[in-house]
Motif scaffolding. Structure first.
Motif, PDB file in Angstrom:
ATOM      1  N   THR A 112       0.861  -1.186   0.000  1.00 19.88           N
ATOM      2  CA  THR A 112       0.000   0.000   0.000  1.00 19.88           C
ATOM      3  C   THR A 112       0.891   1.228   0.000  1.00 19.88           C
ATOM      4  N   GLU A 114       1.082   5.730  -0.566  1.00 16.33           N
ATOM      5  CA  GLU A 114       0.429   7.026  -0.746  1.00 16.33           C
ATOM      6  C   GLU A 114       0.468   7.391  -2.225  1.00 16.33           C
ATOM      7  N   CYS A 115      -0.563   8.082  -2.686  1.00 15.06           N
ATOM      8  CA  CYS A 115      -0.673   8.389  -4.114  1.00 15.06           C
ATOM      9  C   CYS A 115       0.503   9.201  -4.634  1.00 15.06           C
ATOM     10  N   ASP A 149      -7.390   7.544  -4.747  1.00 11.84           N
ATOM     11  CA  ASP A 149      -7.592   6.182  -4.224  1.00 11.84           C
ATOM     12  C   ASP A 149      -7.902   5.245  -5.383  1.00 11.84           C
ATOM     13  N   SER A 151      -6.622   0.957  -7.016  1.00 10.22           N
ATOM     14  CA  SER A 151      -5.783  -0.232  -6.846  1.00 10.22           C
ATOM     15  C   SER A 151      -5.350  -0.746  -8.217  1.00 10.22           C
ATOM     16  N   THR A 173      -2.197  -1.157  -3.595  1.00  7.57           N
ATOM     17  CA  THR A 173      -3.287  -0.289  -3.148  1.00  7.57           C
ATOM     18  C   THR A 173      -2.754   1.132  -2.993  1.00  7.57           C
ATOM     19  N   ILE A 175      -3.484   5.037  -1.939  1.00  9.28           N
ATOM     20  CA  ILE A 175      -4.389   5.795  -1.068  1.00  9.28           C
ATOM     21  C   ILE A 175      -3.966   7.258  -1.028  1.00  9.28           C
ATOM     22  N   THR A 177      -4.153  10.030   1.841  1.00  8.36           N
ATOM     23  CA  THR A 177      -4.482  10.398   3.227  1.00  8.36           C
ATOM     24  C   THR A 177      -3.814  11.721   3.621  1.00  8.36           C
TER      25      THR A 177
END
Length: 209
Positions: A112, A114-115, A149, A151, A173, A175, A177
């Motif tokens: 996972t 961060e974008c 967000d 995947s 993934t 995300i 945030t």
């Protein structure tokens, strides 16, 4: 040679001829046919033979017949047992080699991120018991609730020369945030009620949108 003689010495002779021949071929025993995986041992056992009258020589000729792929082929072993008189017996053993084992596939781990971070797309690796392997990857992006967000699924398929395949999927993934950075806002001020009240805009930046 037979000679018959009477009391007075009179004699008659005659000859019998006994011809001894060898027209019987040896009895040949060869290894049984078998099927083996291309990565297994392929025993090349010897044949044996007996003859009714003498020694036997056993010759073997091996022929390899290619199949549809590198790991599929057959070996024909033609045994010939020959005795001293040239009588011979022929028998053939067939060894069938097959490749039914799929490659062993190792793929990158799920993660996972961060974008705004790096999204490494590492390669997979594979080994096969009998030959070369080709790895294909299909990437699919599934949108989330917002632009930051989502995947990525990466389906890896390792295929050997004979079409045996192994598949596995990595999930990445992505995300968001991280809140925006508000870079400037208008300064505080005091104004007379009858004066102008400027409503200047603020500015902001975001890591992903």
């Amino acid at each position: 040679t037979w000679t018959a003689t009477d009391d007075c010495g009179n004699a008659s002779s005659a000859t019998q001829t006994i011809s001894v021949v060898d027209t019987t071929s040896p009895e040949l025993t060869i290894p049984a046919d078998y099927i083996a995986e291309c990565s297994d041992a392929h025993p090349m056992d010897d044949a044996s033979a007996t003859d009714n009258c003498g020694e036997v020589v056993i010759d073997v000729v091996e022929t390899t017949i290619p199949g549809a792929c590198a790991g599929d082929y057959s070996i024909m072993r033609a045994f010939t047992a020959t005795d001293d008189c040239g009588n011979a017996t022929l028998a053939t053993q067939t060894i069938t080699i097959i490749d039914t084992t799929a490659p062993e596939l190792t793929i990158p781990s799920d993660y996972t991120a961060e974008c705004s971070d790096e999204h490494p797309m590492d390669d997979a690796s594979a080994t096969d018991n009998c030959g070369e392997v080709t790895i294909n990857v299909v990437e699919t992006t599934v949108d989330g609730d917002c632009i930051g967000d989502y995947s990525i699924t990466r389906t890896f398929t390792a295929t050997d020369d004979c079409g045996n395949a192994t598949s596995a999927t990595q999930t990445i993934t992505i995300i968001d945030t991280t809140a925006p950075e508000l870079t400037s806002i208008p300064a505080d001020y005091t104004a007379e009620c009858s004066g102008a009240h400027p409503m200047d805009d603020a500015s902001a930046t975001d890591n992903c949108g």
